[in-house]
Design a protein around this motif. Sequence first.
Motif, PDB file in Angstrom:
ATOM      1  N   PHE A  76      28.492  23.545  35.080  1.00  0.00           N
ATOM      2  CA  PHE A  76      29.179  24.111  33.922  1.00  0.00           C
ATOM      3  C   PHE A  76      28.205  24.375  32.777  1.00  0.00           C
ATOM      4  N   THR A  77      27.403  23.381  32.445  1.00  0.00           N
ATOM      5  CA  THR A  77      26.476  23.549  31.321  1.00  0.00           C
ATOM      6  C   THR A  77      25.427  24.607  31.630  1.00  0.00           C
ATOM      7  N   ASP A  78      25.026  24.733  32.902  1.00  0.00           N
ATOM      8  CA  ASP A  78      24.081  25.791  33.281  1.00  0.00           C
ATOM      9  C   ASP A  78      24.652  27.183  33.013  1.00  0.00           C
ATOM     10  N   HIS A  79      25.968  27.312  33.029  1.00  0.00           N
ATOM     11  CA  HIS A  79      26.611  28.604  32.773  1.00  0.00           C
ATOM     12  C   HIS A  79      27.153  28.714  31.348  1.00  0.00           C
ATOM     13  N   GLY A  80      26.682  27.839  30.469  1.00  0.00           N
ATOM     14  CA  GLY A  80      27.006  27.972  29.052  1.00  0.00           C
ATOM     15  C   GLY A  80      28.289  27.313  28.585  1.00  0.00           C
ATOM     16  N   PHE A  81      28.939  26.536  29.440  1.00  0.00           N
ATOM     17  CA  PHE A  81      30.152  25.846  29.018  1.00  0.00           C
ATOM     18  C   PHE A  81      29.825  24.541  28.320  1.00  0.00           C
ATOM     19  N   GLN A  82      30.652  24.179  27.374  1.00  0.00           N
ATOM     20  CA  GLN A  82      30.555  22.877  26.721  1.00  0.00           C
ATOM     21  C   GLN A  82      31.680  22.019  27.272  1.00  0.00           C
ATOM     22  N   ILE A  83      31.369  20.783  27.614  1.00  0.00           N
ATOM     23  CA  ILE A  83      32.341  19.890  28.236  1.00  0.00           C
ATOM     24  C   ILE A  83      32.969  18.997  27.176  1.00  0.00           C
ATOM     25  N   VAL A  84      34.279  18.900  27.231  1.00  0.00           N
ATOM     26  CA  VAL A  84      35.038  17.997  26.368  1.00  0.00           C
ATOM     27  C   VAL A  84      35.825  17.094  27.312  1.00  0.00           C
ATOM     28  N   GLU A  85      35.508  15.810  27.315  1.00  0.00           N
ATOM     29  CA  GLU A  85      36.194  14.881  28.200  1.00  0.00           C
ATOM     30  C   GLU A  85      37.317  14.175  27.445  1.00  0.00           C
ATOM     31  N   VAL A  86      38.472  14.073  28.093  1.00  0.00           N
ATOM     32  CA  VAL A  86      39.582  13.323  27.527  1.00  0.00           C
ATOM     33  C   VAL A  86      40.004  12.255  28.530  1.00  0.00           C
ATOM     34  N   ALA A  87      40.535  11.170  28.007  1.00  0.00           N
ATOM     35  CA  ALA A  87      40.953  10.064  28.865  1.00  0.00           C
ATOM     36  C   ALA A  87      42.386  10.224  29.349  1.00  0.00           C
ATOM     37  N   LEU A 147      43.923  21.061  21.797  1.00  0.00           N
ATOM     38  CA  LEU A 147      44.025  22.470  22.190  1.00  0.00           C
ATOM     39  C   LEU A 147      43.872  23.453  21.039  1.00  0.00           C
ATOM     40  N   PRO A 148      44.525  23.246  19.886  1.00  0.00           N
ATOM     41  CA  PRO A 148      44.342  24.245  18.834  1.00  0.00           C
ATOM     42  C   PRO A 148      42.914  24.282  18.293  1.00  0.00           C
ATOM     43  N   GLU A 149      42.226  23.156  18.383  1.00  0.00           N
ATOM     44  CA  GLU A 149      40.877  23.053  17.826  1.00  0.00           C
ATOM     45  C   GLU A 149      39.818  23.609  18.763  1.00  0.00           C
ATOM     46  N   LYS A 150      39.975  23.440  20.060  1.00  0.00           N
ATOM     47  CA  LYS A 150      38.919  23.744  21.017  1.00  0.00           C
ATOM     48  C   LYS A 150      39.279  24.809  22.033  1.00  0.00           C
ATOM     49  N   THR A 151      40.229  25.655  21.821  1.00  0.00           N
ATOM     50  CA  THR A 151      40.711  26.652  22.769  1.00  0.00           C
ATOM     51  C   THR A 151      39.815  26.748  24.018  1.00  0.00           C
ATOM     52  N   PRO A 152      40.162  26.035  25.066  1.00  0.00           N
ATOM     53  CA  PRO A 152      39.268  25.932  26.219  1.00  0.00           C
ATOM     54  C   PRO A 152      39.355  27.110  27.181  1.00  0.00           C
ATOM     55  N   ALA A 153      38.279  27.284  27.942  1.00  0.00           N
ATOM     56  CA  ALA A 153      38.277  28.238  29.039  1.00  0.00           C
ATOM     57  C   ALA A 153      39.223  27.745  30.115  1.00  0.00           C
ATOM     58  N   ALA A 154      39.246  26.425  30.313  1.00  0.00           N
ATOM     59  CA  ALA A 154      40.098  25.832  31.345  1.00  0.00           C
ATOM     60  C   ALA A 154      40.203  24.336  31.110  1.00  0.00           C
ATOM     61  N   ILE A 155      41.229  23.773  31.702  1.00  0.00           N
ATOM     62  CA  ILE A 155      41.368  22.324  31.755  1.00  0.00           C
ATOM     63  C   ILE A 155      41.214  21.953  33.222  1.00  0.00           C
ATOM     64  N   LEU A 156      40.286  21.087  33.511  1.00  0.00           N
ATOM     65  CA  LEU A 156      40.012  20.641  34.869  1.00  0.00           C
ATOM     66  C   LEU A 156      40.530  19.220  34.983  1.00  0.00           C
ATOM     67  N   VAL A 157      41.549  19.005  35.799  1.00  0.00           N
ATOM     68  CA  VAL A 157      42.169  17.690  35.892  1.00  0.00           C
ATOM     69  C   VAL A 157      42.056  17.159  37.315  1.00  0.00           C
ATOM     70  N   TYR A 158      41.576  15.932  37.417  1.00  0.00           N
ATOM     71  CA  TYR A 158      41.486  15.241  38.699  1.00  0.00           C
ATOM     72  C   TYR A 158      42.808  14.536  38.931  1.00  0.00           C
ATOM     73  N   ASN A 159      43.409  14.765  40.072  1.00  0.00           N
ATOM     74  CA  ASN A 159      44.737  14.245  40.383  1.00  0.00           C
ATOM     75  C   ASN A 159      44.659  13.435  41.683  1.00  0.00           C
TER      76      ASN A 159
END
Length: 126
Positions: free
Chosen positions: A25-36, A45-57
């Motif tokens: 992700f970082t190699d392609h210019g994305f910034q990672i925001v981790e949430v617990a 969401l209003p602050e960081k309008t993400p490209a995507a949310i990646l959730v491990y289920n």
Amino acid sequence: MELSSHVITMGFDRGEVLARMLAAFTDHGFQIVEVAAASELPALLPEKTPAAILVYNPSRTSEARHVLRIVGDTGWRTPVIVVVDQGEFEQYYELMCEGAYDYFELADGPEVIERAVRGASHSRAA
């Protein structure tokens, strides 16, 4: 900062697969925001309008459904990509019907998942 530069990750441990995924992700210019927890998303969401949310289920937990519900309730058009240990068609079908953008097994590898995030980013920007 451009609209689609953040990827929010949730539920991943700090294992080798996540490390490789984050590097891709970082190699392609994305910034990672981790949430617990999914409960952190409405404020973020209003602050960081993400490209995507990646959730491990893992193990058919309800985390992905919770995230999909929150994103839907807030009205943001944020793609949610679900990653599971081992895919099951029933779970795949249910989550896609509930609004998931995509669904992967960890075994699919970080490169494939990262490509999906880039695709989500481009479709969101269009």
